[in-house]
Structure formats: structure tokens, C-alpha cells
Design a protein around this motif. Structure first.
Motif, short mmCIF file in Angstrom:
data_model
loop_
_atom_site.label_atom_id
_atom_site.label_comp_id
_atom_site.label_asym_id
_atom_site.label_seq_id
_atom_site.Cartn_x
_atom_site.Cartn_y
_atom_site.Cartn_z
N ASP A 1 0.85 -1.18 0.04
CA ASP A 1 -0.23 -0.13 -0.01
C ASP A 1 0.84 1.11 0.14
O ASP A 1 0.42 2.16 -0.50
CB ASP A 1 -1.08 0.02 1.10
CG ASP A 1 -2.30 -0.91 1.11
OD1 ASP A 1 -3.28 -0.41 0.70
OD2 ASP A 1 -2.13 -2.15 1.06
N ALA B 1 -3.57 2.51 -3.35
CA ALA B 1 -4.61 1.78 -4.16
C ALA B 1 -5.21 2.69 -5.17
O ALA B 1 -5.52 2.19 -6.42
CB ALA B 1 -5.91 1.25 -3.38
N ARG B 2 -5.22 3.98 -4.97
CA ARG B 2 -6.12 5.04 -6.13
C ARG B 2 -5.48 5.05 -7.28
O ARG B 2 -6.17 5.26 -8.23
CB ARG B 2 -6.22 6.12 -5.39
CG ARG B 2 -4.81 6.99 -5.24
CD ARG B 2 -5.12 8.13 -4.53
NE ARG B 2 -4.03 9.16 -4.68
CZ ARG B 2 -3.17 9.15 -3.58
NH1 ARG B 2 -3.34 8.34 -2.59
NH2 ARG B 2 -2.00 9.91 -3.45
N MET C 1 -4.39 2.25 -9.20
CA MET C 1 -4.33 1.12 -9.56
C MET C 1 -5.07 0.77 -10.74
O MET C 1 -5.18 -0.30 -11.55
CB MET C 1 -4.46 0.04 -8.60
CG MET C 1 -3.02 -0.22 -8.00
SD MET C 1 -3.37 -1.37 -6.43
CE MET C 1 -3.92 -2.77 -7.22
N SER C 2 -6.08 1.82 -11.04
CA SER C 2 -7.02 1.83 -12.23
C SER C 2 -6.31 2.49 -13.41
O SER C 2 -6.99 2.29 -14.42
CB SER C 2 -8.41 2.48 -12.04
OG SER C 2 -8.27 3.75 -11.53
N GLN C 3 -5.17 2.74 -13.24
CA GLN C 3 -4.53 3.43 -14.53
C GLN C 3 -4.02 2.45 -15.32
O GLN C 3 -3.73 1.21 -15.07
CB GLN C 3 -3.21 4.36 -13.82
CG GLN C 3 -3.75 5.34 -13.20
CD GLN C 3 -4.48 6.42 -13.65
OE1 GLN C 3 -4.25 7.00 -14.58
NE2 GLN C 3 -5.77 6.60 -12.85
N HIS D 1 4.33 7.01 -3.80
CA HIS D 1 3.98 8.48 -4.07
C HIS D 1 3.81 9.41 -2.77
O HIS D 1 4.33 10.37 -2.60
CB HIS D 1 2.74 8.40 -4.93
CG HIS D 1 2.06 9.50 -5.30
ND1 HIS D 1 1.29 10.48 -4.45
CD2 HIS D 1 2.20 10.38 -6.43
CE1 HIS D 1 0.94 11.69 -4.96
NE2 HIS D 1 1.63 11.45 -6.09
#
Lengths: 464, 195
Positions: B22, B27-28, B30-32, B44
């Protein structure tokens, strides 16, 4: 019956297609569960022009990005869910889609639907796949490259882990749950204490657990470093499975139970490592830091880093991130909000335990409750639990991974402190700068009604 | 994936233990799409909150870090972030099991080295960057002038060196897999999902 083979050995040998010269086995995969995060693997398969080898053994579930509350859904979240739907349709796999009455978190849906059975090998691109080991299945999480490999071949290369047995003798006291047993052993052995091992849980306190409790215990194996957790199946297991939609019936059921009764370590089995705990000495346990190993009984004080030797630096950083003062009683730690749900503690029994504390009481902080599946949601509503939660002032939402990982937008704001029934108190896990304290659902309920970390035991007196 | 046998570049120290997935990639992100590169997501939030963080000032090929690196989730994106940042080898006393498997599948060496050696390396590196050389063929590395030996499974070494993909290796065993599948379902019909 071989008196020396461990449960791990029996399961491993039953799935070994072949073994390479370096000792790595090629294993047959009985069930492969995929979710929105599997898009990298589907893309890889597509780029090679390969089909899914065994669509009938592959099941898709929308969980990580599932919206749990009414309102607009961000475009990138909608895209993740849509992509899984497209991949499932193209490859011919059964999908438990967002509005399916059987949707839920993959590790709740598998057992609930009878897809998870003793003796199976189960993989999923999620580390909490260890959950399914509660049935005496060989179940472990894999990465995206391995997901693609399983999609393409229905097999996985894996080196046999060492065997470890964790025994809980005696019985847990009232108010002490499988969550407390798990946090207790992880605090004792470390977040990497079982690295390289498959953990078999044994002892009277484990045998006494319901399937829900065993699922919680095996779920948290990975937080102690073990990729797999196991409990030998027994009548509790078989009673849970019988009649579920994908479970065997008729003659196949009889044959299955006969096979499943053989799935236990022999009397002469030796384990590479054995650890024994006294269950009656376990108290309700909470984490205070940013690793699951940083856990203590609720009656303790926040540790003083200088007294922790080699772990002092980590503890200092943890206290800084968590905004805690060394030496303060844990019960003085005020919380801003609470969360109950996740693959760890989002099942019906978890909600019943929380409701036992909340019934007739008011929460003094806001909180969210997300049941582990749509079936759990319906059952909780039928039993009147949902009403207990809403009357206490907590928000009752739809099912999904929700605030455990925040991918669907259910986030804890920076600097806010959340009492949570989830599995990871990592920095930023529930949201950037969020402060997470892990505990059982009953302990979360106790924090909700008191506004601080609290011992649930007095709150349960005179209640069941 | 292309293989490698030797790398030379700089090494930096991240002395923390339990640097989990994490932290490695929140997690934010991971849709990339991977096509856009994951390097910017590496650690990050930690980097943004720590101006002096070594990865804000250096682009190393080698990391030296504390125990239980990569613990937590199975997200292979944690490895993508490291690889896309340019890192080819991580030296630590221990790794999360799933992370270690993901690493070798993406050309990243997860080199296990004893705690005492790691502490020596961390002390020499401090907050700076030092020269490093890693050789998979001999399982040896030189980091900040210190010679290090690491254990490496021979099959993992071949995968890293050749950039092999398991799907190709497994395809050679198709007949054995098909025979196993048929025998399993004949002997244990309950292992197939009902309905």
C-alpha cells in the motif's frame, strides 16, 4: 491412512501435475476467482491471442471497486467494473456482477456459493485468498502474471511451503473472537513470522470456531506472512457446505464427504515449526501502529519505543503517523469514525456480534457498515440487524471491499482515526493519511458507542 | 520482458522495515493503464510527504531496505512501480512471499541478504547514492564498495537472465496437464462445480 503426512502434504500431492528439478511443482487449479483488478492478466492473455483454458472453473466477482452508497460513480471506477464484465462475457466465465443478488466480496461469495470446498486448490489475484483455507482447501493469492498463467493453463508453478502448526489450546473467553486470536499470534511472531510457511490452525479453540470464525483466522494468515492458512475440515465444515448452490449433491456429496474426512494431518505428522497459545489468555486485541504485528490487548498502554529494542525505530515512526503518545492507555485513544465489513469480518456472524453490542445504544461517532455480500445484507435485514445499526446512527451500505481498501471511494480522511474490522493498518490503506486501528467487529461496536478504543467485555454483560 | 545478467547504476537506502504494497503504490492509482508507466506512483505519498526522501533526488537501479519488504497485497502494480521507476534489484533481509514471486515475473531481482549485511549497507549508504553492480551469473553484488553474496534459485536466475515467461514453459507440458485434469475429475467428480 498415512500417519505422517500433514494436511498440507495431502493437498499438495493431490494437485501436483509434475515437479521440476529445482523442486518447484506444477499444480492443478480447481477454482480460479477473478475480480476487477484482474484486467492486467486478461490483457496479457488477449495480447497473446490465448483463450481461457477452463472457463467452467473460473468465476468473476465485482468487489474491489463496487460502489456501496447511492450517488454518482467516478468514471474510472465504472470503467474497472465494465472491463471485468466485458472480459467475463468474451471468455465465457460466470460473473457475479454488481447488481447480481449473489454479488459480494470474492472471499465471502466463494464459501457462500459452495464454490469453496475442502480438498480444492483455489487461486485468486488477491492476498486474502488464504481465507478459503478454512475449509481445508489449498488457497493462496497470486499476482497478475500468475493470474494470466492460470487463465491460460489452469495450473500454477509453486514451491511447496514449509509446514507450521499454530495450536490454540483451551477456549476463548466471552467477547474474544477469531480476530483476536489472529492479531494475538501475529503480534507474538511478527508480520513476517510465518513467511515461507503454510499455517495449519489446530486445537480446541479452533475446533470450537464457526466457519465464519475459521474464515477470519485463515484470512489473516497473510498478515503474519503466511500465504496459506488451513483448518482441517470437520462436521462444522460439511454442515456449512451442504445445500449451497455449487456444492456437490447426491452420490457426489457422499463421495466428497468420504474424501474430505481424510483431509487431516496424521497423528505422527511433524511440522517444520510448532507454536502453541493458551486461548484463555487472549484478550480483545487492537492494533496501535502501522503493521498488524503492532497489536496489544485493549487493557495495555501504547508502547514506549525505547523499550522495543530492534523495533524501536519502526514503533517511533508508527506513533508519529498514528498521532499517539507513548505510554498512554489504549482506552484513552479517541476515534473519529468506525467501519465494519471486509473479507476479514463482513459475514453474518460478525454483524450479529456487532449488533449484540449496539442494540439499544447510540454511536457517538459516525460509521459505515458494509456487509460482505448481498446475501449477508439480505440476511442481516431479515434478522433485524440492519435496523439495530441504523437506530444506533450508523450507515448501512451495500456490499464490497469498501473502506478496507478505499478503491471504490469509501475513504477515511487524512488525519482521521478509524476503528475498523478490516485486515491492514498500513499507512494510507484506508485513505491518504488515514489512521487505522484493527479489531473485531464487537470491539468496533464498543468504540462506536464510547468514542474511544474500549474493552467490549463489560458492554456484553447480560447480552448474548 | 527482456532479461538481464548484469546491471550497474546507483544504490540508495530505504532503512524502514515493513515497506508494504500500500505504501509502494497507493490503491487509488491502480485503475491506471500500465502503458502510461507506473514509475511516478512509486511510494507516491511517502515521497510527497518527505522532501528529503532519497527517491526524490536519485534514480537508482538498486534499493537496500529493511525486513518484510513488499508485504501485504498481491498487487503486481507494486512491482510495476519499482520497475517503471528504473529499479532492477532490491536487497532486503526478507520479502513478502507474493511480492517475491511477482518480482521475478517482471525482471526485478528480490535478493535476500542477512540482516547484518543489510545494516552495514544501510550505514554506508546513509541518505546518499553510491555505485552498485549486480551480477546474476555469480550471485554477487558490489554496493558502495561492499561485496555482497545473495541466494538465488537457479530457475529464478534463468527467468531473470532470459526474460522467460512461464506460459511458454508450461505449454510444453500440455499433455501431462490434460491427463491430470481428466484423471482428477474421473476420480473426484465433486471437484467440478455443480450445476
Amino acid at each position: 491412512m498415512n500417519l505422517h503426512s500433514t494436511l498440507l502434504d495431502k493437498l499438495w500431492d493431490a494437485h501436483e501435475v509434475l515437479r521440476r528439478e529445482d523442486g518447484t511443482s506444477l499444480l492443478w487449479v480447481d477454482r480460479h476467482l477473478v475480480h476487477e483488478g484482474s484486467h492486467h492478466a486478461f490483457a496479457k492473455l488477449k495480447s497473446r491471442g490465448m483463450p481461457v483454458a477452463q472457463p467452467a472453473l473460473t468465476f468473476g466477482v465485482v468487489d474491489h471497486y463496487a460502489p456501496t452508497r447511492a450517488g454518482d460513480v467516478a468514471a474510472d471506477i465504472r470503467k474497472m467494473i465494465r472491463t471485468l464484465g466485458e472480459n467475463a462475457a468474451e471468455t465465457g466465465i460466470r460473473l457475479f456482477d454488481l447488481h447480481d443478488p449473489e454479488q459480494g466480496i470474492v472471499h465471502v461469495v466463494g464459501p457462500e456459493q459452495g464454490l469453496t470446498l475442502p480438498g480444492l486448490l483455489i487461486n485468486c489475484g488477491d492476498s486474502h485468498t488464504s481465507t478459503h483455507g478454512a475449509f481445508g482447501a489449498l488457497a493462496f493469492g497470486v499476482g497478475a502474471t500468475e493470474v494470466a498463467h492460470i487463465l491460460a493453463t489452469q495450473t500454477i508453478w509453486q514451491k511447496r511451503p514449509k509446514s507450521m502448526r499454530i495450536t490454540f489450546d483451551g477456549q476463548c473467553a466471552a467477547g474474544v473472537t477469531a480476530k483476536d486470536m489472529a492479531l494475538h499470534w501475529i503480534a507474538a511472531l511478527g508480520a513476517d513470522g510465518a513467511q515461507g510457511y503454510a499455517v495449519e490452525y489446530a486445537g480446541t479453540a479452533v475446533a470450537a470456531l464457526s466457519m465464519e470464525g475459521r474464515l477470519t483466522l485463515c484470512n489473516l494468515s497473510i498478515e503474519g506472512g503466511a500465504r496459506m492458512g488451513l483448518v482441517a475440515p470437520d462436521d462444522v465444515t460439511f454442515d456449512y457446505i451442504k445445500g449451497r448452490p455449487f456444492a456437490p449433491t447426491g452420490a457426489a456429496w457422499e463421495a466428497a464427504v468420504a474424501d474430505w474426512r481424510m483431509l487431516r494431518s496424521g497423528r505422527e505428522s511433524t511440522f517444520a515449526r510448532e507454536v502453541i497459545f493458551d486461548a484463555k489468555k487472549i484478550a480483545p486485541t487492537v492494533t496501535w501502529g502501522t503493521s498488524p504485528e503492532e497489536a496489544l490487548p485493549i487493557t495495555a498502554k501504547v508502547p514506549v519505543p525505547d523499550q522495543l529494542g530492534g523495533k524501536a525505530d519502526h514503533a517511533r515512526a508508527s506513533l508519529d503517523y498514528m498521532g499517539l503518545t507513548a505510554g498512554m492507555p489504549l482506552t484513552d485513544v479517541k476515534v473519529d469514525q468506525v467501519f465494519i465489513g471486509s473479507c476479514t469480518n463482513g459475514r453474518i456472524e460478525d454483524l450479529r456480534m456487532a449488533a449484540a453490542v449496539l442494540r439499544g445504544r447510540k454511536a457517538v461517532v459516525p460509521g459505515l457498515i458494509s456487509p460482505g455480500s448481498a446475501q449477508v445484507k439480505k440476511q442481516a435485514e431479515d434478522e433485524g440487524l440492519a435496523q439495530v445499526f441504523t437506530q444506533a446512527g450508523l450507515e448501512w451500505a451495500a456490499s464490497g471491499c469498501s473502506m478496507c481498501v478505499g478503491m471504490n471511494g469509501d475513504l477515511v480522511d487524512a488525519g482521521k482515526r478509524c476503528a475498523s474490522s478490516t485486515n491492514r493498518n498500513f499507512k494510507g490503506r484506508q485513505g491518504r493519511g488515514a489512521r487505522t486501528h484493527l479489531m473485531s467487529p464487537a470491539m468496533v461496536a464498543a468504540a462506536a458507542v464510547t468514542g474511544h478504543l474500549a474493552d467490549v467485555r463489560p458492554l456484553l454483560e447480560g447480552r448474548t | 520482458m527482456s532479461g538481464w545478467t548484469q546491471i550497474s547504476g546507483s544504490a540508495v537506502a530505504l532503512p524502514d522495515a515493513n515497506i508494504d504494497t500500500d505504501q509502494l503504490i497507493p490503491a487509488r492509482f491502480m485503475s491506471q493503464s500500465r502503458a502510461d508507466g507506473y514509475g511516478g506512483f512509486l511510494l507516491h505519498d511517502v515521497r510527497e510527504g518527505t522532501p528529503g526522501h532519497p527517491l526524490n533526488h536519485h534514480t537508482p537501479k538498486v534499493l537496500v531496505t529493511g525486513r518484510n519488504f513488499g508485504s501485504g497485497s498481491s498487487r503486481e502494480a507494486a512491482v510495476y512501480a519499482l520497475v517503471d521507476f528504473g529499479i532492477r534489484a532490491v536487497f532486503a533481509p526478507s520479502f513478502g512471499d507474493i511480492f517475491a514471486g511477482n518480482a521475478v515475473n517482471n525482471g526485478l531481482l528480490a535478493a535476500q541478504v542477512d540482516q547484518a549485511t543489510i545494516e552495514t549497507l544501510l550505514a554506508h549508504l546513509g541518505n546518499g547514492a553510491e555505485q552498485a553492480h549486480v551480477d546474476l551469473s555469480t550471485s554477487r553484488a558490489s554496493i558502495a564498495g561492499i561485496e555482497v553474496r545473495f541466494a538465488l534459485n537457479p530457475v529464478h536466475a534463468r527467468k531473470l537472465i532470459n526474460g522467460w515467461d512461464d506460459i511458454d514453459l508450461t505449454a510444453q507440458h500440455a499433455d501431462e496437464i490434460n491427463a491430470f485434469c481428466a484423471a482428477r475429475h474421473a476420480a473426484h467428480s465433486w471437484a467440478m462445480p455443480a450445476t
